[in-house]
Design a protein around this motif. Sequence first.
Motif, short mmCIF file in Angstrom:
data_model
loop_
_atom_site.label_atom_id
_atom_site.label_comp_id
_atom_site.label_asym_id
_atom_site.label_seq_id
_atom_site.Cartn_x
_atom_site.Cartn_y
_atom_site.Cartn_z
N LEU A 62 0.76 -1.35 0.02
CA LEU A 62 0.07 0.06 -0.02
C LEU A 62 0.62 1.52 0.02
CD1 LEU A 62 -3.06 0.33 2.41
CD2 LEU A 62 -1.46 2.24 2.22
N GLU A 63 1.81 1.47 0.80
CA GLU A 63 2.70 2.43 0.86
C GLU A 63 3.57 2.71 -0.38
OE1 GLU A 63 2.22 4.42 3.20
OE2 GLU A 63 1.40 3.46 4.42
N ILE A 64 4.13 1.65 -0.84
CA ILE A 64 4.89 1.69 -2.30
C ILE A 64 4.01 2.30 -3.42
CG2 ILE A 64 5.99 0.51 -3.90
CD1 ILE A 64 7.10 -1.33 -1.72
N VAL A 92 6.80 11.21 3.00
CA VAL A 92 6.16 10.40 4.18
C VAL A 92 5.76 8.86 3.91
CG1 VAL A 92 4.01 10.50 5.77
CG2 VAL A 92 5.23 12.71 4.95
N GLU A 93 5.12 9.00 2.66
CA GLU A 93 4.98 7.38 2.22
C GLU A 93 6.10 6.54 2.00
OE1 GLU A 93 2.10 7.62 3.40
OE2 GLU A 93 0.60 8.17 1.98
N ARG A 94 7.08 6.99 1.76
CA ARG A 94 8.48 6.29 1.65
C ARG A 94 8.89 5.98 2.87
NH1 ARG A 94 13.14 9.89 -1.34
NH2 ARG A 94 13.04 11.02 0.72
N GLU A 95 8.66 6.95 3.49
CA GLU A 95 9.12 6.62 5.18
C GLU A 95 8.41 5.55 5.94
OE1 GLU A 95 11.84 8.59 6.34
OE2 GLU A 95 11.91 7.12 7.70
N HIS A 96 7.11 5.35 5.45
CA HIS A 96 5.98 4.34 6.00
C HIS A 96 6.54 3.11 5.35
CE1 HIS A 96 2.57 7.64 6.78
NE2 HIS A 96 3.53 7.67 7.62
N ALA A 97 6.94 3.10 4.17
CA ALA A 97 7.12 1.79 3.54
C ALA A 97 8.66 1.35 4.22
CB ALA A 97 7.61 1.95 1.95
N ALA A 156 -0.32 4.75 14.84
CA ALA A 156 0.20 6.05 14.72
C ALA A 156 0.12 6.24 13.14
CB ALA A 156 1.74 5.77 15.12
N ILE A 157 0.57 5.34 12.25
CA ILE A 157 0.56 5.53 10.79
C ILE A 157 -0.91 5.84 10.36
CG2 ILE A 157 1.00 4.37 8.63
CD1 ILE A 157 3.71 3.58 9.77
N MET A 158 -2.09 5.37 10.86
CA MET A 158 -3.36 5.64 10.62
C MET A 158 -3.48 6.94 10.83
SD MET A 158 -6.84 3.97 11.97
CE MET A 158 -6.36 4.98 13.54
N ALA A 160 -1.35 9.47 10.55
CA ALA A 160 -0.85 10.23 9.55
C ALA A 160 -1.57 10.26 8.16
CB ALA A 160 0.65 9.80 9.39
N GLU A 161 -2.14 9.10 8.23
CA GLU A 161 -2.85 9.12 6.58
C GLU A 161 -4.17 9.94 6.87
OE1 GLU A 161 -1.06 7.80 4.92
OE2 GLU A 161 -0.25 5.93 5.43
N LYS A 162 -4.51 9.89 7.97
CA LYS A 162 -5.69 10.90 8.43
C LYS A 162 -5.50 12.27 8.03
CE LYS A 162 -9.17 8.46 11.55
NZ LYS A 162 -9.58 8.20 12.96
FE LIG Z 1 1.57 5.99 4.53
#
Ligand SMILES: [Fe+2]
Length: 179
Positions: A62-64, A92-97, A156-158, A160-162
């Motif tokens: 999902l993050e990629i 940010v998404e790269r960091e989540h991945a 926590a990541i949820m 950030a997505e919000k």
């Molecule tokens: Fe993300």
Amino acid sequence: MEIKIFRCQICGEVYVGKKSPATCPFCGVPKSYLVSGEAWKNQFDIELSQISKDNLLKALALEISNMEFYENVFKGTQSMEIQSTFKGLFKVEREHASVFRKMLKPGADPQVEISLYKSDIESIKESSEREKRAVDFYTQALKESTEPFLRTVFGAIMLAEKDHLALDEQMAEKIEITA
Ligand SMILES: [Fe+2]
Ligand SMILES: [Fe+2]
């Protein structure tokens, strides 16, 4: 005021400053997840149930996918504002991945479908669909996981997505006003 070291309990990145930023500048989680350099604990190396491993792989995909989508948008748009916002989201998404990669240990990245840039309005719409999907996914993954650190990460990541969802709403409003 003295300079302090803040370290993110979710992504592990270090921020140096006089006071804590409102959110982690790298992974976007709220400042409650930022701890002092000495208090930080490496918790990426935990035993995972099979369902958690499966969820981590889904989270990584999902993050990629979102990261690649944002990269195509910031390279495709003519709007400086959208370029800057989506480039931020890409990082940010790269960091989540990379958080999920650390927890999954070495392995090949999952294959994802590529989504090309169409228009600014379409991109904002697609972004908000993607972020909604992400929030729903993390809500479900949180329910299915029992490992305390993994629950902290998904929760926590949820959040950030919000925040990304709120950002999309602001951008959509602006575009409608100027259109
Ligand atoms: Fe993300
Ligand atoms: Fe972070």
